[in-house]
Design an enzyme around this catalytic site. Structure first.
Site, PDB file in Angstrom:
ATOM      1  N   HIS A  87       0.863  -1.188   0.000  1.00 35.63           N
ATOM      2  CA  HIS A  87       0.000   0.000   0.000  1.00 35.63           C
ATOM      3  C   HIS A  87       0.898   1.236   0.000  1.00 35.63           C
ATOM      4  O   HIS A  87       1.803   1.348   0.834  1.00 35.63           O
ATOM      5  CB  HIS A  87      -0.908   0.022   1.236  1.00 35.63           C
ATOM      6  CG  HIS A  87      -2.036   0.996   1.130  1.00 35.63           C
ATOM      7  ND1 HIS A  87      -1.844   2.360   1.150  1.00 35.63           N
ATOM      8  CD2 HIS A  87      -3.378   0.814   0.986  1.00 35.63           C
ATOM      9  CE1 HIS A  87      -3.004   2.973   1.026  1.00 35.63           C
ATOM     10  NE2 HIS A  87      -3.949   2.060   0.926  1.00 35.63           N
ATOM     11  N   ASP A  96      -7.431  -5.036   1.450  1.00 40.41           N
ATOM     12  CA  ASP A  96      -8.129  -5.884   0.488  1.00 40.41           C
ATOM     13  C   ASP A  96      -7.857  -7.358   0.767  1.00 40.41           C
ATOM     14  O   ASP A  96      -8.768  -8.194   0.720  1.00 40.41           O
ATOM     15  CB  ASP A  96      -7.688  -5.532  -0.939  1.00 40.41           C
ATOM     16  CG  ASP A  96      -7.954  -4.083  -1.289  1.00 40.41           C
ATOM     17  OD1 ASP A  96      -9.077  -3.625  -1.050  1.00 40.41           O
ATOM     18  OD2 ASP A  96      -7.040  -3.412  -1.791  1.00 40.41           O
TER      19      ASP A  96
END
Length: 405
Positions: A299, A347
């Site tokens: 990320h 996710d």
């Protein structure tokens, strides 16, 4: 030594423009001019020329800065809703991770995000059934949860009691109702005054194994994440004066993309693929050699690892609904870490919950959407109350128009 006034040729050369453009600047009052020594020509203020050059350079820098800001760059607007730090994110100054760990519900988190104070917009009871058109839509099993919700919200807006009210209590009451209705639509069930995490877990009939508390934790962590793509889309819609229903539809549509909420479905597919492999480490090395992506890992805002994922995966490990399957997911995480140093993101954590409970990818996306709805509503409320229109300018880099004769 710089003179106070320049000839037309020198002024145009310094500006990098034609003589015609120089004369246009003079006619607009941007450059002062005076008669030249010979009385036939004119001279142009060197100070005005330099000032115009500085403005042009500053404009280019601002334009470039604005362009870069739209891709994980500099902040582009002010908000009091959420803040991201490398170790976690905050809702109006309160740690989202601490809220999730403390047992806070999505409703309590929404009240914080919406700056409700002592007012509780969730206190109202829900008694009305779905309108006939939406009830019919809920029976269409082939329609995925996100698409069902996007289709239903405009129909709900038709009967919204305070769709265009400027009263802050009315707006928050509508937001609370809309949050509950969205969660119900995502799960194809009826709106309820029960906590949203109970409603969602019960709809999947897995609550006997602790799914409810995992959903609660995930909803709180998903509730907002500053100016992500879907929140920005929501704010743009809200800035036009669009209703809450219309604004959050923009958020839902944006969330569906594979580079945003749709990434949870990609992570779910990746987990399923790797769980089927007899030698998942070999398959992982093959993917890396080919330069293929590893969905659900890494990320940009959390170079040391997504703390939201760490909290959810820790909670999932404590619950252990399917020990063998969960152990395989844990080995996958360790293998990715060993091979390329990447850590799981939100996710992957949502996809892991769905996988461990043997639920589909739609469940991971439904949790994400239901949680983020609280944030979209917060951004809509904040943007509406600011009264400003979001309308950035574009930097045209296409073919130049032909000069008119």
């Amino acid at each position: 030594m710089r003179t106070d006034y320049l000839s037309a040729q020198d002024a145009a050369a310094r500006l990098g423009v034609s003589l015609a453009t120089l004369y246009a600047y003079v006619s607009r009052g941007r450059i002062d001019s005076r008669p030249g020594p010979d009385g036939r020509t004119r001279e142009y203020s060197a100070g005005d020329v330099e000032q115009l050059i500085e403005r042009k350079q500053a404009g280019r820098g601002a334009a470039q800065g604005a362009a870069h800001s739209l891709a994980w760059g500099l902040p582009v607007l002010e908000t009091r809703i959420s803040l991201i730090r490398p170790h976690g994110h905050y809702y109006r100054g309160e740690s989202a991770i601490a809220l999730a760990k403390s047992g806070a519900t999505l409703e309590e988190t929404a009240r914080l995000l919406w700056d409700c104070g002592s007012h509780d917009p969730f206190a109202a009871e829900l008694s009305h059934p779905w309108p006939a058109a939406i009830a019919l839509l809920l029976h269409q099993a082939e329609v995925p949860p996100l698409e069902r919700t996007v289709a239903a919200l405009p129909l709900l807006a038709l009967n919204a009691a305070h769709a265009h009210s400027i009263d802050p209590f009315h707006r928050r009451h509508d937001a609370a109702l809309l949050l509950r209705e969205t969660a119900a639509l995502l799960c194809a069930t009826q709106p309820s005054a029960q906590p949203i995490h109970h409603v969602m877990a019960a709809s999947w009939r897995k609550d006997e194994m602790g799914l409810s508390q995992l959903v609660r934790c995930a909803l709180v962590l998903c509730a907002d994440h500053e100016l992500n793509a879907s929140s920005f889309a929501t704010r743009v819609a809200a800035s036009t004066g669009a209703s809450l229903h219309a604004a959050v539809c923009a958020g839902l549509a944006t969330l569906s993309g594979p580079h945003h909420g749709g990434a949870a479905a990609r992570a779910h597919a990746f987990i399923q693929e790797m769980l089927r492999e007899r030698k998942p480490v070999d398959r992982l090395r093959e993917r890396l050699r080919r330069g293929e992506a590893l969905p659900g890992f890494g990320h940009p805002l959390y170079p040391e690892g997504d703390p939201r994922a760490a909290v959810l995966l820790e909670a999932l490990q404590a619950t252990r609904p399917r020990p063998a399957k969960l152990s395989a997911i844990e080995r996958l995480i360790e293998a990715v870490q060993a091979q390329c140093g990447r850590r799981p993101n939100l996710d992957f954590a949502l996809a892991s919950i769905a996988s461990a409970y043997e639920l589909g990818a739609d469940v991971a996306l439904a949790i994400f959407a239901a949680g983020r709805m609280a944030g979209w509503l917060a951004h809509s409320l904040e943007q509406q109350e600011s009264g400003s229109l979001i309308r950035p300018r574009a930097s045209y880099v296409g073919r130049a128009p032909q000069r008119e004769e």
